[in-house]
Scaffold this motif. Structure first.
Motif, PDB file in Angstrom:
ATOM      1  N   LEU A 160      32.050  25.931  46.267  1.00 45.84           N
ATOM      2  CA  LEU A 160      33.233  26.781  46.140  1.00 45.84           C
ATOM      3  C   LEU A 160      33.002  27.824  45.059  1.00 45.84           C
ATOM      4  N   ASN A 161      33.320  29.077  45.381  1.00 42.33           N
ATOM      5  CA  ASN A 161      33.331  30.140  44.392  1.00 42.33           C
ATOM      6  C   ASN A 161      34.778  30.403  43.995  1.00 42.33           C
ATOM      7  N   ALA A 162      35.013  30.602  42.729  1.00 40.39           N
ATOM      8  CA  ALA A 162      36.375  30.836  42.247  1.00 40.39           C
ATOM      9  C   ALA A 162      36.975  32.074  42.906  1.00 40.39           C
ATOM     10  N   THR A 163      38.233  31.980  43.299  1.00 39.43           N
ATOM     11  CA  THR A 163      38.954  33.135  43.846  1.00 39.43           C
ATOM     12  C   THR A 163      39.801  33.819  42.779  1.00 39.43           C
ATOM     13  N   GLY A 164      39.814  33.253  41.596  1.00 38.46           N
ATOM     14  CA  GLY A 164      40.497  33.836  40.445  1.00 38.46           C
ATOM     15  C   GLY A 164      39.848  33.309  39.186  1.00 38.46           C
ATOM     16  N   GLU A 165      39.761  34.139  38.157  1.00 37.83           N
ATOM     17  CA  GLU A 165      39.056  33.746  36.935  1.00 37.83           C
ATOM     18  C   GLU A 165      39.727  34.393  35.729  1.00 37.83           C
ATOM     19  N   TRP A 166      40.163  33.568  34.778  1.00 35.10           N
ATOM     20  CA  TRP A 166      40.837  34.057  33.578  1.00 35.10           C
ATOM     21  C   TRP A 166      40.100  33.514  32.357  1.00 35.10           C
ATOM     22  N   ASP A 167      39.335  34.363  31.710  1.00 37.77           N
ATOM     23  CA  ASP A 167      38.580  33.992  30.518  1.00 37.77           C
ATOM     24  C   ASP A 167      39.501  34.144  29.306  1.00 37.77           C
ATOM     25  N   LEU A 168      39.861  33.021  28.676  1.00 41.34           N
ATOM     26  CA  LEU A 168      40.833  33.012  27.581  1.00 41.34           C
ATOM     27  C   LEU A 168      40.168  33.004  26.204  1.00 41.34           C
TER      28      LEU A 168
END
Length: 343
Positions: A160-168
């Motif tokens: 699975l490849n991420a469909t959303g990514e939030w680097d905090l």
């Protein structure tokens, strides 16, 4: 914001008593906030004292770190290394990997560009997809990278490849690579507005309309290094985010978070660092989440390295099922179940 720095990578999950460095992080991250109220004294677990093994021997091995119910008969789980997402189905009194659609061995997880091995520590099923909280990229294990990743799970592929990514990273205290985001939960907007939750960003009552494209709720993540919980509005159309609140879990470290719709509780769980205790947090008269109770683990359960904690969405015969995931796979088992009294 605190600057990012490198830390010493440790593959294992060695838990230690909170130290001065952790206290310093807490002060630096929350200097603008008033000192939290004292955590209530721990009382007996509000459910059955007995727990039962809930997986077959040797199925998962070590590193099973987070669990989340989709329904009473479907459970999601993540392994932090190698990064693996499992869809589990109920089989009598146990949980086993789903054998359909390529889930029998779990599916490897990657960042949105197909690269990396995200160290997934927490998982939550939401109307917007399955979300994980991660500490780092295992392919670059000496660098902390606290992030939230979203995955679509309907396909039959093995990865699975991420469909959303939030680097905090830029918004959180600088921490060691193995002390980052352990926990994640989701709370619907309807519950937050009903309880008059206060938005620390706008300094007013939380208004979902202030955050276009954020979906239908906020994401709450727990930082192991200081036991803090951070609430975010995540722009589902990109990588933008806004911190809405900073919350004290009542613990020096937090390993999982679980929202219980029937009571409105946000549960925080700590592993053997805190003797397997949990706290409940509720929105108070000032509109802030605050600790309302602390509970011991069930008396029939040893002090395992339980990093995952989930509560069934349904009540049967006055109780709900609770699942714990043991990162150390003690006695060759990673999942155990117990009960929680319905309220």
């Amino acid at each position: 914001m605190l600057a990012h720095q490198r830390g010493t990578h440790r593959r294992g999950k060695i838990r230690v008593t909170v130290a001065l460095s952790v206290l310093a992080l807490a002060v630096g991250a929350g200097a603008a906030h008033a000192a939290p109220a004292a955590t209530p004294k721990a009382t007996a677990w509000p459910g059955g004292s007995k727990v039962a093994i809930a997986d077959d021997s040797g199925v998962f091995g070590s590193n099973l770190s987070g669990v989340s119910y989709e329904s009473p008969t479907v459970l999601w789980a993540v392994k932090n290394g190698p990064s693996t997402l499992y869809r589990l189905v109920q089989d009598g009194k146990k949980w086993r990997p789903d054998t359909a659609n390529g889930w029998s061995e779990g599916k490897s997880m990657h960042y949105s560009d197909g690269s990396g091995d995200p160290d997934a520590e927490g998982v939550v099923f939401t109307p917007d997809g399955v979300f994980t909280s991660t500490e780092r990229d295992n392919d670059d294990g000496d660098t902390s990278k606290p992030a939230v990743l979203r995955y679509a799970t309907s396909g039959s592929g093995k990865s699975l490849n991420a469909t959303g990514e939030w680097d905090l990273t830029a918004d959180l205290p600088s921490v060691e690579p193995n002390k980052g985001l352990e926990a994640i939960s989701w709370v619907p907007d309807s519950a937050l507005t009903a309880h008059k939750f206060r938005d620390e960003h706008t300094k007013a009552a939380y208004n979902p309309a202030s955050y276009p494209n954020h979906g239908t709720g906020l994401y709450f993540v727990g930082l192991e290094a200081n036991g803090k919980v951070y609430a975010y509005a995540l722009d589902q159309s990109g990588g933008k985010y806004t911190r809405v609140a900073t919350i004290d879990s009542g613990f020096p470290a937090v390993m999982d978070l679980e929202y219980e719709p029937s009571t409105g509780h946000l549960w925080a769980e700590c592993d053997n660092t805190c003797k397997g205790r949990t706290t409940t947090l509720d929105v108070n008269s000032q509109g802030a989440f605050a600790v309302t109770a602390q509970y011991d683990r069930p008396s029939g359960m040893s002090n395992y390295n339980n990093e995952g904690f989930a509560i069934s969405p349904t009540c049967a015969n006055g109780t709900k099922q609770v699942v714990w995931s043991d990162d150390d796979n003690d006695d060759n088992h990673a999942l155990r179940t117990g009960t929680l009294a319905c309220k």
